[in-house]
Design a protein around this motif. Structure first.
Motif, PDB file in Angstrom:
ATOM      1  N   ALA A  95       0.836  -1.198   0.000  1.00 16.10           N
ATOM      2  CA  ALA A  95       0.000   0.000   0.000  1.00 16.10           C
ATOM      3  C   ALA A  95       0.872   1.249   0.000  1.00 16.10           C
ATOM      4  O   ALA A  95       0.923   2.003  -0.975  1.00 16.10           O
ATOM      5  CB  ALA A  95      -0.942  -0.015   1.210  1.00 16.10           C
ATOM      6  N   GLU A  96       1.628   1.458   1.094  1.00 12.47           N
ATOM      7  CA  GLU A  96       2.477   2.640   1.190  1.00 12.47           C
ATOM      8  C   GLU A  96       3.586   2.599   0.132  1.00 12.47           C
ATOM      9  O   GLU A  96       3.941   3.636  -0.446  1.00 12.47           O
ATOM     10  CB  GLU A  96       3.083   2.729   2.585  1.00 12.47           C
ATOM     11  CG  GLU A  96       2.050   2.903   3.693  1.00 12.47           C
ATOM     12  CD  GLU A  96       2.620   2.608   5.077  1.00 12.47           C
ATOM     13  OE1 GLU A  96       3.864   2.576   5.208  1.00 12.47           O
ATOM     14  OE2 GLU A  96       1.825   2.412   6.013  1.00 12.47           O
ATOM     15  N   GLY A 130      -5.259  -8.871   0.719  1.00 14.46           N
ATOM     16  CA  GLY A 130      -6.207  -8.333  -0.240  1.00 14.46           C
ATOM     17  C   GLY A 130      -6.502  -6.865  -0.014  1.00 14.46           C
ATOM     18  O   GLY A 130      -6.601  -6.078  -0.964  1.00 14.46           O
ATOM     19  N   ARG A 131      -6.618  -6.461   1.253  1.00 17.12           N
ATOM     20  CA  ARG A 131      -6.888  -5.050   1.557  1.00 17.12           C
ATOM     21  C   ARG A 131      -5.706  -4.163   1.185  1.00 17.12           C
ATOM     22  O   ARG A 131      -5.878  -3.057   0.668  1.00 17.12           O
ATOM     23  CB  ARG A 131      -7.224  -4.887   3.045  1.00 17.12           C
ATOM     24  CG  ARG A 131      -8.521  -5.564   3.464  1.00 17.12           C
ATOM     25  CD  ARG A 131      -8.959  -5.120   4.849  1.00 17.12           C
ATOM     26  NE  ARG A 131      -7.987  -5.423   5.894  1.00 17.12           N
ATOM     27  CZ  ARG A 131      -7.918  -6.570   6.563  1.00 17.12           C
ATOM     28  NH1 ARG A 131      -8.766  -7.557   6.269  1.00 17.12           N
ATOM     29  NH2 ARG A 131      -7.014  -6.758   7.517  1.00 17.12           N
ATOM     30  N   SER A 132      -4.490  -4.641   1.423  1.00 12.91           N
ATOM     31  CA  SER A 132      -3.316  -3.826   1.095  1.00 12.91           C
ATOM     32  C   SER A 132      -3.148  -3.698  -0.415  1.00 12.91           C
ATOM     33  O   SER A 132      -2.712  -2.645  -0.909  1.00 12.91           O
ATOM     34  CB  SER A 132      -2.049  -4.426   1.731  1.00 12.91           C
ATOM     35  OG  SER A 132      -1.709  -5.665   1.150  1.00 12.91           O
ATOM     36  N   ALA A 139      -4.020   4.151  -4.317  1.00 14.54           N
ATOM     37  CA  ALA A 139      -2.946   5.133  -4.226  1.00 14.54           C
ATOM     38  C   ALA A 139      -2.376   5.438  -5.607  1.00 14.54           C
ATOM     39  O   ALA A 139      -2.099   6.598  -5.941  1.00 14.54           O
ATOM     40  CB  ALA A 139      -1.848   4.629  -3.290  1.00 14.54           C
ATOM     41  N   VAL A 140      -2.190   4.417  -6.415  1.00  9.46           N
ATOM     42  CA  VAL A 140      -1.675   4.619  -7.765  1.00  9.46           C
ATOM     43  C   VAL A 140      -2.642   5.482  -8.570  1.00  9.46           C
ATOM     44  O   VAL A 140      -2.231   6.414  -9.284  1.00  9.46           O
ATOM     45  CB  VAL A 140      -1.443   3.259  -8.462  1.00  9.46           C
ATOM     46  CG1 VAL A 140      -1.183   3.454  -9.954  1.00  9.46           C
ATOM     47  CG2 VAL A 140      -0.267   2.531  -7.822  1.00  9.46           C
ATOM     48  N   ARG A 141      -3.934   5.207  -8.450  1.00  9.52           N
ATOM     49  CA  ARG A 141      -4.930   5.984  -9.185  1.00  9.52           C
ATOM     50  C   ARG A 141      -4.931   7.462  -8.755  1.00  9.52           C
ATOM     51  O   ARG A 141      -5.166   8.356  -9.569  1.00  9.52           O
ATOM     52  CB  ARG A 141      -6.312   5.380  -8.975  1.00  9.52           C
ATOM     53  CG  ARG A 141      -6.564   4.125  -9.778  1.00  9.52           C
ATOM     54  CD  ARG A 141      -6.994   4.472 -11.190  1.00  9.52           C
ATOM     55  NE  ARG A 141      -7.392   3.254 -11.898  1.00  9.52           N
ATOM     56  CZ  ARG A 141      -6.668   2.668 -12.837  1.00  9.52           C
ATOM     57  NH1 ARG A 141      -5.503   3.193 -13.168  1.00  9.52           N
ATOM     58  NH2 ARG A 141      -7.086   1.586 -13.444  1.00  9.52           N
ATOM     59  N   ARG A 142      -4.677   7.717  -7.472  1.00 14.06           N
ATOM     60  CA  ARG A 142      -4.656   9.106  -7.002  1.00 14.06           C
ATOM     61  C   ARG A 142      -3.537   9.903  -7.673  1.00 14.06           C
ATOM     62  O   ARG A 142      -3.700  11.060  -8.043  1.00 14.06           O
ATOM     63  CB  ARG A 142      -4.481   9.158  -5.474  1.00 14.06           C
ATOM     64  CG  ARG A 142      -5.722   8.821  -4.686  1.00 14.06           C
ATOM     65  CD  ARG A 142      -5.589   9.245  -3.231  1.00 14.06           C
ATOM     66  NE  ARG A 142      -4.507   8.568  -2.539  1.00 14.06           N
ATOM     67  CZ  ARG A 142      -4.624   7.403  -1.920  1.00 14.06           C
ATOM     68  NH1 ARG A 142      -5.796   6.766  -1.924  1.00 14.06           N
ATOM     69  NH2 ARG A 142      -3.591   6.861  -1.293  1.00 14.06           N
TER      70      ARG A 142
END
Length: 322
Positions: A95-96, A130-132, A139-142
């Motif tokens: 995620a991060e 799955g959540r991460s 995050a990539v889309r942002r």
């Protein structure tokens, strides 16, 4: 697609080596951004001298990520982990880490970007994995709304960690566990097809080209239950083993001590993942969007699982008595 310089985060992994080979054939200069570049040197012969360059980078370190993308024309993020250990946590890496890579790519003016995620990425998943993965996609889309996101089902090929693991277990154990009764469904996809799709997804965004701003779910030509996959594997390695149904609750209990091992054979989070089918969603874009015809599991598996047969790969070709 005009070749230039591309940075591949996690390019020394299972899928990464196939992506690197295809990009090298297309004339790209490739930076392979990995934590331990000395372990990625095996990739260098895939290109010409100086074409494939491993560099030190951790997606948990902002400065190294920014240095890795500086001057690149495109980037691919393949970084992922199957279990948590030490500082390698799902959120930190998937995620991060994905956000750090996407933000750096956006700041560097990179327009071509592919995020390799997984079927099962869901912010409401019972699995932290799955959540991460879902958080990484968001995050990539942002930062890069035009990025392509690729979600494969379980990936198979000579270096895979799925069929090789169970075939190795079948050598030694008379019993193989069927977690949840073996009813979970998968749509296994060949690693070469995944690599072809990842490279094709770079060719955007432009009108008529698959890639920019879209999400692709990659699966093979057939859906199989976990039990069917184990039966197929056993037929190929020519071994008879008892397939023992194992309830999810008992599997979670067994995973608890296994998580203490350096490379756990099973984790509680993986048990949670197995509670959901891992197949392409109805109506999702997939390999066909790139004109890729998926390879059959039944054709590819015997080409690398035959080494697990009794006596090994070449025993049946030896004269009798040897």
């Amino acid at each position: 697609m005009a070749a230039g310089t591309i940075t591949i985060f996690g390019g020394s992994g299972f899928i990464g080596r196939y992506v690197v080979a295809r990009l090298a054939d297309s004339g790209w200069t490739i930076r392979v951004a990995v934590r331990r570049p000395e372990r990625a040197k095996f990739l260098k012969p895939l290109g010409n001298v100086g074409q494939v360059v491993p560099i030190a980078c951790s997606v948990r370190d902002q400065a190294s990520v920014e240095a890795a993308v500086a001057g690149s024309d495109a980037a691919i993020n393949l970084v992922g982990i199957l279990f948590q250990q030490g500082r390698q946590r799902f959120d930190a890496v998937q995620a991060e880490g994905a956000e750090r890579v996407a933000a750096a790519a956006a700041a560097a003016g990179i327009g071509r970007f592919v995020q390799v995620s997984a079927i099962g990425a869901d912010e409401k998943s019972p699995s932290a994995y799955g959540r991460s993965k879902a958080a990484g996609e968001a995050a990539v889309r942002r930062h890069l709304p035009g990025a392509a996101i690729v979600r494969p089902s379980i990936v198979f090929g000579p270096e895979d960690d799925f069929f090789n693991r169970f075939a190795a277990m079948a050598r030694l154990s008379p019993v193989l566990p069927l977690i949840g009764g073996g009813k979970t469904r998968f749509q296994p996809v060949y690693v070469g097809d995944v690599a072809d799709a990842v490279v094709a997804a770079l060719d955007g965004p432009r009108e008529g080209a698959p890639g920019g701003g879209r999400t692709f779910e990659l699966g093979g030509p057939k859906v199989h239950s976990f039990k069917e996959l184990m039966e197929l594997m056993l037929r190929i390695v020519r071994r008879k083993r008892l397939l023992l149904p194992l309830p999810f609750g008992l599997a979670s209990l067994m995973a608890l001590p296994a998580e203490l091992l350096p490379v756990p054979p099973l984790t509680r989070d993986q048990v949670e993942l197995l509670k959901r089918d891992n197949v392409v969603s109805p109506g999702a874009e997939g390999l066909e969007a790139f004109g890729i015809h998926p390879h059959s599991l039944e054709v590819i598996l015997p080409t690398y699982l035959d080494r697990y047969r009794p006596g090994g790969r070449f025993m049946e070709h030896l004269p009798h008595g040897m």
